[in-house]
Design an enzyme around this catalytic site. Sequence first.
Site, PDB file in Angstrom:
ATOM      1  N   ARG A  46       0.835  -1.203   0.000  1.00 21.65           N
ATOM      2  CA  ARG A  46       0.000   0.000   0.000  1.00 21.65           C
ATOM      3  C   ARG A  46       0.866   1.248   0.000  1.00 21.65           C
ATOM      4  NH1 ARG A  46      -1.091   2.544   4.444  1.00 21.65           N
ATOM      5  NH2 ARG A  46      -1.143   0.686   5.758  1.00 21.65           N
ATOM      6  N   TYR A  98     -18.368  15.670 -15.528  1.00 20.99           N
ATOM      7  CA  TYR A  98     -18.742  14.253 -15.597  1.00 20.99           C
ATOM      8  C   TYR A  98     -19.668  13.893 -14.434  1.00 20.99           C
ATOM      9  CZ  TYR A  98     -18.047   9.299 -14.460  1.00 20.99           C
ATOM     10  OH  TYR A  98     -18.243   7.990 -14.095  1.00 20.99           O
ATOM     11  N   ASP A 172      -9.107  17.850 -14.915  1.00 26.76           N
ATOM     12  CA  ASP A 172      -9.301  16.453 -15.294  1.00 26.76           C
ATOM     13  C   ASP A 172      -9.034  16.372 -16.799  1.00 26.76           C
ATOM     14  OD1 ASP A 172     -10.262  13.981 -16.124  1.00 26.76           O
ATOM     15  OD2 ASP A 172     -11.926  13.970 -14.708  1.00 26.76           O
ATOM     16  N   LYS A 197      -9.311   5.000 -19.287  1.00 22.70           N
ATOM     17  CA  LYS A 197      -9.716   5.364 -20.645  1.00 22.70           C
ATOM     18  C   LYS A 197      -8.511   5.467 -21.582  1.00 22.70           C
ATOM     19  CE  LYS A 197     -13.902   7.317 -18.681  1.00 22.70           C
ATOM     20  NZ  LYS A 197     -13.632   6.856 -17.289  1.00 22.70           N
TER      21      LYS A 197
END
Length: 391
Positions: A46, A98, A172, A197
């Site tokens: 982590r 979005y 973004d 994406k």
Amino acid sequence: MKKFTRFGVRDAAPNDPWRPSSTPIYQTATFEQESPEHFGRYDYARSGNPTRAALEEHCARLEGACGACAFASGIAAVAVVTRLVRPGETIVAHEDLYGGSQRLLTRVCAERGIDVRYADLVNGDRARWSAALPATTALVLVESLSNPLWRAPDLRALADVTHERGAILCVDATAMSPWLQRPLALGADVVVHSATKLLSGHGDLTAGIVACAAPELQERIAFLQNAEGAVLGPFDSWLLLRGMKTLGVRIERQQESARRVAEWLAARDDVTRVHFASLAIGMRRERHARQADGPGVVLSFETGDDGRSADIVRRLDRFAIAVSFGSVDSSASLPCRMSHASVPADRQLLPPDLIRLSIGLEDPEDLIADLERALPVAQRLCPLQERVGVR
């Protein structure tokens, strides 16, 4: 704009004594230490993993950032940036953000005592944008191209206005990727990507990237990444690294096909409006051309009737019905019913008949033939010059 940095052999696995030419998958949760008093660079996955570190260093180079952090999804990347804002402070977001980002801001950030406001941060001028930012503004959040109307904010001007308020500008840049735009070079403080994406490009993972211009911001993001633990695993980090090696060639091919599809749609009598950055009119087109190297691989269009739009999407054969975009496989969606369905009705700014197309690597003539079969013949609705351009 400087193009894609080559992912060379020396970058594949820094400090690995065997010098592999492809980054290994360090599929381990823990790392053995020399002693209980002296820890090496890695101890628990982590907190750090060599595969993820190679990815993060590569993303930082591509963005011209001082550092980058990889997260389990794009929305996890956006969420960690909102953690920089304290209760009582304000986040100002572009009005047609979005849908998942709007849900995060409205349902999660607001419940933490953060003042969330939406404003048109594309149209207007500096005075108008400045008036939209109250004195309590700590974060301004925009998209490089708003999804799915593909409107471009003036990033340099918005950065100036944001910094006058002493706030952070976060962009973004999912729709552009660093191949087409690097917001940090335009004045942004933080850039985020849904790496699911374009960066991945193959629809086989979910991931998010946060890259920062200043070391102090990077340190805060890295602390939150470790403290909250929404990290990207080693296998997905490796998949993302592999996908990014073809980023440039994928985008160039997909973008050219998207241009052809957009122009074909704009010439039809039964399409009322096409939204695509290279078809924008006047100042809007010039603005995007000034700050990016292309329009991207996604477009949207309106048909004049939401029922007709649903029928069109159902009839498509070469476009999968899917909520994401940027993959090598073309897809189609109805944003109001899919990616933006969580936006409350009183905040829904999208036309109900809007169809979003993500253009993949298929032959564009095949995609156009598929659209021609799906689009029924209709009477001419309005002159071409009124139907083209981003609103």
